[in-house]
Design a protein around this motif. Structure first.
Motif, PDB file in Angstrom:
ATOM      1  N   ALA A  22      14.538  11.770  48.214  1.00 40.57           N
ATOM      2  CA  ALA A  22      14.574  13.201  47.908  1.00 40.57           C
ATOM      3  C   ALA A  22      13.212  13.784  48.261  1.00 40.57           C
ATOM      4  CB  ALA A  22      14.885  13.435  46.439  1.00 40.57           C
ATOM      5  N   LEU A  23      13.195  14.756  49.158  1.00 43.21           N
ATOM      6  CA  LEU A  23      11.978  15.511  49.488  1.00 43.21           C
ATOM      7  C   LEU A  23      12.085  16.843  48.770  1.00 43.21           C
ATOM      8  CD1 LEU A  23      11.664  14.848  53.339  1.00 43.21           C
ATOM      9  CD2 LEU A  23      11.058  13.369  51.412  1.00 43.21           C
ATOM     10  N   VAL A  24      11.213  17.063  47.793  1.00 45.40           N
ATOM     11  CA  VAL A  24      11.360  18.202  46.897  1.00 45.40           C
ATOM     12  C   VAL A  24      10.242  19.216  47.132  1.00 45.40           C
ATOM     13  CG1 VAL A  24      11.511  18.924  44.489  1.00 45.40           C
ATOM     14  CG2 VAL A  24      12.427  16.697  45.172  1.00 45.40           C
ATOM     15  N   ASP A  25      10.618  20.424  47.442  1.00 45.30           N
ATOM     16  CA  ASP A  25       9.683  21.548  47.557  1.00 45.30           C
ATOM     17  C   ASP A  25       9.040  21.759  46.182  1.00 45.30           C
ATOM     18  OD1 ASP A  25       8.458  24.055  47.698  1.00 45.30           O
ATOM     19  OD2 ASP A  25      10.128  25.010  48.750  1.00 45.30           O
ATOM     20  N   ALA A  26       7.706  21.645  46.118  1.00 45.28           N
ATOM     21  CA  ALA A  26       6.996  21.814  44.847  1.00 45.28           C
ATOM     22  C   ALA A  26       6.096  23.046  44.868  1.00 45.28           C
ATOM     23  CB  ALA A  26       6.168  20.566  44.533  1.00 45.28           C
ATOM     24  N   SER A  27       6.421  24.022  45.721  1.00 42.32           N
ATOM     25  CA  SER A  27       5.650  25.269  45.735  1.00 42.32           C
ATOM     26  C   SER A  27       6.055  26.138  44.540  1.00 42.32           C
ATOM     27  CB  SER A  27       5.873  26.023  47.045  1.00 42.32           C
ATOM     28  OG  SER A  27       7.220  26.433  47.167  1.00 42.32           O
ATOM     29  N   ALA A  28       5.271  27.175  44.288  1.00 42.75           N
ATOM     30  CA  ALA A  28       5.434  27.973  43.072  1.00 42.75           C
ATOM     31  C   ALA A  28       6.786  28.668  42.980  1.00 42.75           C
ATOM     32  CB  ALA A  28       4.312  29.007  42.979  1.00 42.75           C
ATOM     33  N   SER A  29       7.412  28.956  44.112  1.00 38.23           N
ATOM     34  CA  SER A  29       8.700  29.640  44.061  1.00 38.23           C
ATOM     35  C   SER A  29       9.776  28.803  43.372  1.00 38.23           C
ATOM     36  CB  SER A  29       9.163  30.016  45.476  1.00 38.23           C
ATOM     37  OG  SER A  29       9.409  28.862  46.241  1.00 38.23           O
ATOM     38  N   MET A  30       9.558  27.493  43.269  1.00 37.31           N
ATOM     39  CA  MET A  30      10.532  26.615  42.628  1.00 37.31           C
ATOM     40  C   MET A  30      10.455  26.688  41.103  1.00 37.31           C
ATOM     41  SD  MET A  30      12.209  25.304  45.156  1.00 37.31           S
ATOM     42  CE  MET A  30      13.003  23.788  44.623  1.00 37.31           C
ATOM     43  N   ARG A  31       9.581  27.551  40.584  1.00 39.76           N
ATOM     44  CA  ARG A  31       9.537  27.803  39.138  1.00 39.76           C
ATOM     45  C   ARG A  31      10.492  28.902  38.716  1.00 39.76           C
ATOM     46  NH1 ARG A  31       3.786  28.604  39.516  1.00 39.76           N
ATOM     47  NH2 ARG A  31       4.141  30.686  38.690  1.00 39.76           N
ATOM     48  N   PHE A  32      11.200  29.472  39.647  1.00 40.21           N
ATOM     49  CA  PHE A  32      12.019  30.649  39.354  1.00 40.21           C
ATOM     50  C   PHE A  32      13.034  30.375  38.239  1.00 40.21           C
ATOM     51  CE2 PHE A  32      15.695  33.417  39.968  1.00 40.21           C
ATOM     52  CZ  PHE A  32      15.077  34.660  39.982  1.00 40.21           C
ATOM     53  N   ARG A  33      13.168  31.342  37.351  1.00 39.40           N
ATOM     54  CA  ARG A  33      14.171  31.272  36.289  1.00 39.40           C
ATOM     55  C   ARG A  33      14.995  32.551  36.320  1.00 39.40           C
ATOM     56  NH1 ARG A  33      11.162  28.784  30.897  1.00 39.40           N
ATOM     57  NH2 ARG A  33      10.228  26.959  31.945  1.00 39.40           N
ATOM     58  N   GLY A  34      16.266  32.395  36.458  1.00 40.52           N
ATOM     59  CA  GLY A  34      17.188  33.521  36.435  1.00 40.52           C
ATOM     60  C   GLY A  34      18.408  33.125  35.636  1.00 40.52           C
ATOM     61  N   ARG A  35      19.532  33.028  36.301  1.00 41.14           N
ATOM     62  CA  ARG A  35      20.723  32.511  35.625  1.00 41.14           C
ATOM     63  C   ARG A  35      20.577  31.019  35.338  1.00 41.14           C
ATOM     64  NH1 ARG A  35      25.831  35.290  38.845  1.00 41.14           N
ATOM     65  NH2 ARG A  35      25.424  37.444  38.196  1.00 41.14           N
ATOM     66  N   GLY A  36      19.806  30.358  36.156  1.00 39.53           N
ATOM     67  CA  GLY A  36      19.491  28.947  35.947  1.00 39.53           C
ATOM     68  C   GLY A  36      17.993  28.762  36.042  1.00 39.53           C
ATOM     69  N   GLU A  37      17.531  27.537  35.780  1.00 43.05           N
ATOM     70  CA  GLU A  37      16.114  27.215  35.884  1.00 43.05           C
ATOM     71  C   GLU A  37      15.957  26.260  37.063  1.00 43.05           C
ATOM     72  OE1 GLU A  37      12.542  25.192  33.212  1.00 43.05           O
ATOM     73  OE2 GLU A  37      14.423  25.819  32.259  1.00 43.05           O
ATOM     74  N   THR A  38      15.312  26.735  38.121  1.00 45.52           N
ATOM     75  CA  THR A  38      15.287  26.020  39.396  1.00 45.52           C
ATOM     76  C   THR A  38      14.793  24.587  39.258  1.00 45.52           C
ATOM     77  OG1 THR A  38      14.994  28.066  40.652  1.00 45.52           O
ATOM     78  CG2 THR A  38      14.294  26.027  41.704  1.00 45.52           C
ATOM     79  N   TRP A  39      13.643  24.388  38.644  1.00 44.59           N
ATOM     80  CA  TRP A  39      13.065  23.036  38.584  1.00 44.59           C
ATOM     81  C   TRP A  39      13.920  22.102  37.732  1.00 44.59           C
ATOM     82  CZ3 TRP A  39      10.073  21.108  42.012  1.00 44.59           C
ATOM     83  CH2 TRP A  39       9.408  19.896  41.788  1.00 44.59           C
ATOM     84  N   ALA A  40      14.551  22.638  36.694  1.00 48.08           N
ATOM     85  CA  ALA A  40      15.441  21.816  35.870  1.00 48.08           C
ATOM     86  C   ALA A  40      16.656  21.372  36.681  1.00 48.08           C
ATOM     87  CB  ALA A  40      15.883  22.600  34.635  1.00 48.08           C
TER      88      ALA A  40
END
Length: 280
Positions: free
Chosen positions: A75-93
């Motif tokens: 798994a290659l995971v984008d760890a830039s700040a945009s992956m902290r986004f929280r809306g209907r779901g929580e991106t990093w979770a």
């Protein structure tokens, strides 16, 4: 209890260890593949007596069996700040849930699983391993990461580091990346079976009001701003999102698989259907 993620490699596996995936190798054990003349596969232990007796040319017929091999799954995971986004779901979770489920499923069938976190640089946070407890190590490693920074150039760097035997590579990002980074990622992974996972949120499109004042925040350092949403602006926004997704789809298909859209919640069965090529 978590759902098993089912997957198969596009093309034959070439790992050194026996496993669950089809390979080019043939031998005396495994799944029956075909019958060939003895001179093509000189193994007296696998002579098929019935086929030999029926051969009109009085040749000797041997059964061949398909060998099965294990894979490395990354798994290659984008760890830039945009992956902290929280809306209907929580991106990093969502990313953590997907990677943990995939790690558990991979190691259960004898495959190795590893994770690289990719910001400005790529970092191996869990080396590829078949051992028990890999899924828990993946969950702990990702929980300790706080996505930050404005760059995900490490995705392309990670792709260049995965040399050698063909692997199943799951590239996870929101794919809001500069064109050169996106192109370099797919080019450097073209020797592998690549599964792009586009992490999105319904708040970006379905949740947009037709009219009203909304507050936007650029998680990668652009600050906050208020925008008066109106029907014409909403239409342009949705059109650009559709164009971006289509461009990603075309690029991904050029190298193999279409992207999988992970939005709001993780559905293991739906992801399995995508990996098996049976999605509706």
């Amino acid at each position: 209890m978590s759902t098993d993620i089912l997957y198969r490699l596009r093309g034959p596996a070439a790992g050194p260890a026996p496993g669950a995936h089809r390979a080019r190798d043939t031998g005396g054990l495994g799944v029956f593949r075909d019958q060939v003349p003895f001179w093509r596969h000189p193994d007296a232990r696998r002579i098929d007596l019935r086929a030999t007796l029926r051969d009109p040319f009085e040749g000797t017929v041997v059964r061949r069996f398909e060998q099965r091999r294990a894979l490395e799954v990354w798994a290659l995971v984008d760890a830039s700040a945009s992956m902290r986004f929280r809306g209907r779901g929580e991106t990093w979770a969502l990313v953590t849930e997907l990677c943990t489920a995939l790690a558990r499923s991979a190691t259960r069938i004898g495959d190795a699983f590893g994770v690289m976190a990719c910001g400005a640089r790529a970092e191996t946070v869990v080396p590829a391993s078949r051992r028990r407890g890999t899924a828990e190590a993946v969950a702990d490693a990702l929980a300790a990461i706080e996505p930050r920074g404005a760059s995900a150039a490490g995705l392309a760097e990670a792709g260049a580091s995965l040399a050698g035997r063909r692997k199943l590579v799951v590239a996870i990002s929101d794919f809001r990346l500069p064109g050169p980074v996106l192109a370099a990622l797919f080019e450097r992974l073209q020797g592998h079976d690549v599964v792009p996972v586009a992490v999105e949120d319904g708040a970006f499109d379905e949740g947009l009001p037709a009219f009203g004042l909304i507050e936007l925040e650029d998680l990668e350092g652009g600050g906050r701003r208020r925008v008066l949403m109106r029907p014409s602006l909403r239409a342009r926004w949705l059109s650009r999102e559709a164009d971006r997704r289509e461009a990603l789809r075309r690029l991904a298909l050029r190298y193999g698989r279409p992207p999988y859209r992970l939005a709001d919640r993780f559905d293991g069965d739906d992801f399995s259907r995508h990996l098996l090529g049976t999605a509706a």
